[in-house]
Write a protein that holds these residues in place. Structure first.
Motif, mmCIF file in Angstrom:
data_model
loop_
_atom_site.group_PDB
_atom_site.id
_atom_site.type_symbol
_atom_site.label_atom_id
_atom_site.label_comp_id
_atom_site.label_asym_id
_atom_site.label_seq_id
_atom_site.Cartn_x
_atom_site.Cartn_y
_atom_site.Cartn_z
ATOM 1 N N ALA A 36 0.956 -1.309 0.152
ATOM 2 C CA ALA A 36 0.125 -0.074 0.061
ATOM 3 C C ALA A 36 0.839 1.223 -0.023
ATOM 4 C CB ALA A 36 -0.951 0.057 1.152
ATOM 5 N N ALA A 37 1.942 1.111 0.947
ATOM 6 C CA ALA A 37 2.867 2.428 0.905
ATOM 7 C C ALA A 37 3.656 2.699 -0.490
ATOM 8 C CB ALA A 37 3.890 2.134 1.821
ATOM 9 N N GLN A 38 4.047 1.449 -1.016
ATOM 10 C CA GLN A 38 4.590 1.456 -2.320
ATOM 11 C C GLN A 38 3.780 1.864 -3.440
ATOM 12 O OE1 GLN A 38 5.646 -2.474 -2.774
ATOM 13 N NE2 GLN A 38 7.578 -2.325 -1.996
ATOM 14 N N ASP A 39 2.412 1.425 -3.640
ATOM 15 C CA ASP A 39 1.435 2.002 -4.281
ATOM 16 C C ASP A 39 1.263 3.575 -4.356
ATOM 17 O OD1 ASP A 39 1.238 -0.633 -5.155
ATOM 18 O OD2 ASP A 39 -0.691 -0.906 -4.456
ATOM 19 N N GLN A 40 1.112 3.932 -2.910
ATOM 20 C CA GLN A 40 0.974 5.467 -3.072
ATOM 21 C C GLN A 40 2.225 6.157 -3.374
ATOM 22 O OE1 GLN A 40 -0.202 6.651 1.216
ATOM 23 N NE2 GLN A 40 -0.221 8.602 0.906
ATOM 24 N N ALA A 41 3.297 5.828 -3.138
ATOM 25 C CA ALA A 41 4.410 6.361 -3.667
ATOM 26 C C ALA A 41 4.562 6.526 -5.113
ATOM 27 C CB ALA A 41 5.754 5.848 -3.208
ATOM 28 N N VAL A 42 4.141 5.355 -5.596
ATOM 29 C CA VAL A 42 4.046 5.281 -7.409
ATOM 30 C C VAL A 42 3.151 6.349 -7.612
ATOM 31 C CG1 VAL A 42 3.523 4.014 -9.065
ATOM 32 C CG2 VAL A 42 4.938 3.005 -7.472
ATOM 33 N N THR A 43 1.951 6.461 -7.205
ATOM 34 C CA THR A 43 0.780 7.276 -7.734
ATOM 35 C C THR A 43 1.251 8.787 -7.473
ATOM 36 O OG1 THR A 43 -0.830 5.603 -6.908
ATOM 37 C CG2 THR A 43 -1.694 7.868 -7.290
ATOM 38 N N ASP A 44 2.031 9.048 -6.476
ATOM 39 C CA ASP A 44 2.609 10.380 -6.263
ATOM 40 C C ASP A 44 3.605 10.949 -7.133
ATOM 41 O OD1 ASP A 44 2.543 12.865 -4.266
ATOM 42 O OD2 ASP A 44 4.772 12.452 -4.037
ATOM 43 N N THR A 45 4.471 10.010 -7.393
ATOM 44 C CA THR A 45 5.742 10.300 -8.140
ATOM 45 C C THR A 45 5.072 10.451 -9.590
ATOM 46 O OG1 THR A 45 7.079 8.629 -7.108
ATOM 47 C CG2 THR A 45 7.638 9.172 -9.482
ATOM 48 N N ILE A 46 4.122 9.730 -10.120
ATOM 49 C CA ILE A 46 3.465 9.753 -11.546
ATOM 50 C C ILE A 46 2.689 11.397 -11.547
ATOM 51 C CG2 ILE A 46 1.907 9.130 -13.341
ATOM 52 C CD1 ILE A 46 2.495 6.389 -12.459
#
Length: 354
Positions: A36-46
């Motif tokens: 979940a933390a990884q997914d949130q970081a990917v979404t924020d990066t994009i």
């Protein structure tokens, strides 16, 4: 933007993700919470890449343990005492050592690409590790019952599958990370190891059609980890002629951190394949100072004095955090450098009329 500009790959992980990684390592949270933390970081990066106008984005490698080890994370038959990569500041990274065959990837890069594409509104590029880097997993003294040639056959098949899955999943481009190219000349100045690396990578690339290879590129740099390099002291001009034997449509070359960029550009101009595009590094992730758009513009204009403007592109010299635990560059500085790259590339395109 008529001069294409692309990120190389990794972006520093946000503090929330770093905390989740540490908590997971300690057994305090489970896999689902880490994901979940990884997914949130990917979404924020994009989101942040799109907000600053990046025409092509990546997932920032937020969910990768490192740019090189993602296919083997959790793989059985690995020992921790593999090849050591020394950096100029004295710190080291160590690859694992394969202890048994057959060799298979535990994960493929299209898993990162598919998630990123669901959250992106622009084309998504995917970085993969070059097979030459993973060839270092095989020990010098061999593995009983599993020859080096059998290993290389398996590795080539796995690397082909990694690239092909990304192409089929809709990657704008697939970038092979080949930082070990320049390092090989430090370990073996004769160039024999580098020649083996080129041969192995081409063994994989030759399995793709010309149209497919047009969407495949290769990135080279002298390493970038904790604000240090592993092979900046190696003469770039010893690598580049061999690098351009790789059968790809694009080359992403570190240049902003080079002490003599004109010397490098002259070699590129002499050896660049006729149909290839060259993406030059115009921002240096190791330098904490953020480049100005004018500095970026001037670097592009300098390159255009050696190379046709219609075959130029820009990129960052390397990823900002190729290893997940690298916090030497802040996330905000990374995005500021990327923004300067984009604005400076637009300025250069205007002056060049492309």
């Amino acid at each position: 933007m008529n001069i294409p500009s692309e990120p190389i790959g990794s972006i520093p992980r946000p503090p929330e993700l770093l905390a989740a990684m540490a908590a997971h390592d300690k057994g305090e949270i489970g896999v689902a919470d880490l994901a979940a933390a990884q997914d949130q970081a990917v979404t924020d990066t994009i989101r942040r890449l799109e907000e600053i106008g990046s025409p092509v984005v990546t997932d920032g490698e937020q969910a990768k343990p490192s740019f090189v080890t993602y296919p083997i994370a959790g793989l059985r038959h690995l020992a921790s005492d593999g090849v050591v990569i020394p950096f100029a500041d004295g710190h080291q990274r160590r690859l694992p050592r394969l202890t048994a065959g057959p060799f298979r990837y535990a994960a493929h890069a299209d898993r990162y690409l598919r998630f990123a594409r669901r959250h992106a509104n622009v084309p998504v590029k995917q970085a993969v590790i070059a097979p030459s880097a993973l060839s270092l997993l095989y020990p010098a003294d061999g593995i009983g019952g599993y020859s080096r040639e059998e290993f290389l056959d398996d590795l080539a098949g796995e690397a082909e599958g990694d690239i092909r899955r990304c192409l089929e999943a809709g990657a704008h481009a697939v970038q092979l990370d080949f930082t070990e190219g320049r390092l090989s000349l430090k370990l073996d100045p004769t160039g024999a190891v580098l020649d083996d690396f080129i041969e192995l990578n081409n063994r994989v690339l030759e399995r793709f059609s010309e149209d497919e290879r047009a969407r495949i590129g290769v990135h080279t740099c002298p390493g970038g980890d904790q604000d240090s390099t592993h092979s900046l002291d190696v003469d770039y001009t010893a690598l580049l002629p061999r690098l351009f034997r790789l059968k790809v449509g694009g080359f992403y070359v570190q240049l902003a951190g080079e002490p003599d960029p004109d010397k490098v550009l002259a070699v590129i101009a002499e050896h660049l394949p006729r149909d290839a595009r060259i993406f030059i590094g115009v921002t240096d992730p190791i330098d904490p100072k953020v480049e100005t758009p004018v500095q970026v513009r001037d670097r592009v204009l300098a390159a255009a004095r050696h190379l046709p403007a219609d075959r130029l592109g820009t990129c960052d010299d390397c990823g900002f955090a190729p290893f997940a635990d690298d916090t030497s560059t802040s996330r905000d500085i990374a995005f500021a450098k990327i923004a300067a790259r984009l604005e400076g590339t637009i300025l250069a395109a205007g002056e060049l009329g492309v």
